[in-house]
Design a protein around this motif. Sequence first.
Motif, mmCIF file in Angstrom:
data_model
loop_
_atom_site.group_PDB
_atom_site.id
_atom_site.type_symbol
_atom_site.label_atom_id
_atom_site.label_comp_id
_atom_site.label_asym_id
_atom_site.label_seq_id
_atom_site.Cartn_x
_atom_site.Cartn_y
_atom_site.Cartn_z
ATOM 1 N N HIS A 94 36.978 102.440 52.651
ATOM 2 C CA HIS A 94 38.050 102.244 51.684
ATOM 3 C C HIS A 94 39.136 101.365 52.322
ATOM 4 N N GLY A 95 39.604 100.375 51.596
ATOM 5 C CA GLY A 95 40.679 99.536 52.128
ATOM 6 C C GLY A 95 41.924 100.344 52.445
ATOM 7 N N MET A 96 42.215 101.340 51.621
ATOM 8 C CA MET A 96 43.417 102.137 51.835
ATOM 9 C C MET A 96 43.294 103.061 53.042
ATOM 10 N N LEU A 97 42.071 103.347 53.484
ATOM 11 C CA LEU A 97 41.909 104.113 54.725
ATOM 12 C C LEU A 97 42.469 103.299 55.890
ATOM 13 N N SER A 98 42.053 102.056 55.978
ATOM 14 C CA SER A 98 42.578 101.183 57.041
ATOM 15 C C SER A 98 44.072 100.954 56.870
ATOM 16 N N ALA A 99 44.535 100.767 55.631
ATOM 17 C CA ALA A 99 45.958 100.550 55.387
ATOM 18 C C ALA A 99 46.770 101.774 55.823
ATOM 19 N N GLY A 100 46.174 102.952 55.731
ATOM 20 C CA GLY A 100 46.854 104.159 56.168
ATOM 21 C C GLY A 100 47.212 104.147 57.639
ATOM 22 N N PHE A 101 46.467 103.383 58.432
ATOM 23 C CA PHE A 101 46.775 103.301 59.863
ATOM 24 C C PHE A 101 48.117 102.604 60.106
ATOM 25 N N ILE A 102 48.534 101.760 59.155
ATOM 26 C CA ILE A 102 49.858 101.136 59.256
ATOM 27 C C ILE A 102 50.921 102.226 59.176
ATOM 28 N N SER A 103 50.733 103.170 58.254
ATOM 29 C CA SER A 103 51.661 104.292 58.134
ATOM 30 C C SER A 103 51.721 105.104 59.425
ATOM 31 N N THR A 104 50.578 105.241 60.087
ATOM 32 C CA THR A 104 50.536 105.954 61.367
ATOM 33 C C THR A 104 51.454 105.288 62.379
ATOM 34 N N VAL A 105 51.382 103.969 62.464
ATOM 35 C CA VAL A 105 52.243 103.246 63.411
ATOM 36 C C VAL A 105 53.714 103.471 63.055
ATOM 37 N N LEU A 106 54.046 103.299 61.797
ATOM 38 C CA LEU A 106 55.440 103.401 61.373
ATOM 39 C C LEU A 106 56.019 104.785 61.625
ATOM 40 N N GLY A 107 55.238 105.819 61.387
ATOM 41 C CA GLY A 107 55.752 107.175 61.505
ATOM 42 C C GLY A 107 55.657 107.801 62.877
ATOM 43 N N THR A 108 54.840 107.195 63.756
ATOM 44 C CA THR A 108 54.646 107.819 65.069
ATOM 45 C C THR A 108 54.971 106.919 66.253
ATOM 46 N N ARG A 109 55.060 105.608 66.033
ATOM 47 C CA ARG A 109 55.238 104.698 67.152
ATOM 48 C C ARG A 109 56.447 103.774 66.994
ATOM 49 N N LEU A 110 56.450 102.980 65.945
ATOM 50 C CA LEU A 110 57.526 102.012 65.730
ATOM 51 C C LEU A 110 57.823 101.921 64.244
ATOM 52 N N PRO A 111 58.970 102.341 63.801
ATOM 53 C CA PRO A 111 60.074 102.922 64.523
ATOM 54 C C PRO A 111 59.826 104.350 65.011
ATOM 55 N N GLY A 112 58.986 105.123 64.316
ATOM 56 C CA GLY A 112 58.672 106.464 64.777
ATOM 57 C C GLY A 112 59.133 107.547 63.818
ATOM 58 N N PRO A 113 59.175 108.801 64.301
ATOM 59 C CA PRO A 113 59.514 109.942 63.451
ATOM 60 C C PRO A 113 60.841 109.740 62.711
ATOM 61 N N GLY A 114 60.828 110.141 61.443
ATOM 62 C CA GLY A 114 62.015 109.993 60.604
ATOM 63 C C GLY A 114 62.029 108.723 59.780
ATOM 64 N N THR A 115 61.107 107.806 60.063
ATOM 65 C CA THR A 115 61.016 106.569 59.298
ATOM 66 C C THR A 115 60.571 106.886 57.871
ATOM 67 N N ILE A 116 61.207 106.257 56.906
ATOM 68 C CA ILE A 116 60.858 106.433 55.498
ATOM 69 C C ILE A 116 60.290 105.115 54.969
ATOM 70 N N TYR A 117 59.043 105.188 54.510
ATOM 71 C CA TYR A 117 58.340 104.034 53.933
ATOM 72 C C TYR A 117 58.957 103.715 52.578
ATOM 73 N N LEU A 118 59.442 102.522 52.367
ATOM 74 C CA LEU A 118 60.030 102.124 51.091
ATOM 75 C C LEU A 118 59.102 101.224 50.283
ATOM 76 N N SER A 119 58.430 100.292 50.954
ATOM 77 C CA SER A 119 57.510 99.413 50.232
ATOM 78 C C SER A 119 56.501 98.811 51.197
ATOM 79 N N GLN A 120 55.388 98.356 50.604
ATOM 80 C CA GLN A 120 54.319 97.729 51.383
ATOM 81 C C GLN A 120 53.558 96.807 50.451
ATOM 82 N N ASN A 121 53.290 95.590 50.891
ATOM 83 C CA ASN A 121 52.323 94.773 50.167
ATOM 84 C C ASN A 121 51.159 94.540 51.111
ATOM 85 N N LEU A 122 49.977 94.385 50.543
ATOM 86 C CA LEU A 122 48.757 94.264 51.331
ATOM 87 C C LEU A 122 47.864 93.174 50.761
#
Length: 145
Positions: free
Chosen positions: A63-91
Amino acid sequence: MTKRDGLEGYYLEDLEVGMEGSYAKTVTETDIILFAGVSGDSNPVHLNEEFAKTTMFEGRIAHGMLSAGFISTVLGTRLPGPGTIYLSQNLQFRAPVRIGDTVTATVKVREIIAAKKRIILDTTCTVGDRVVISGEATVMVPARG
């Protein structure tokens, strides 16, 4: 990285244009089946090899969204990290991912909007040297005090 409530991550004030973070994961059969179950996306191109062989992909793809989910992993755990709030994404989905492929999601800070506590990042998923997803994310980042 700084400690925020015992978690490692970046405050808005710690970020600079050009900073990067990444996460890599090898996609398994189990990942695809679990994602289909959680998302409800049972498209046979993901789950049925005989059907998938008749498509332009000539076999099953993740699934394309499975791979796209890994972007969320980076944002929430690495850069910027915990507390980051996803506002928008284009793919843009550029190439398929198959079972056994290792997907590396990378985010790069492109712009910092300090007054709104937001950053804009370039987002990319690759398999080896091949870009499979490209895009842009906007997130809200915690600031100090």
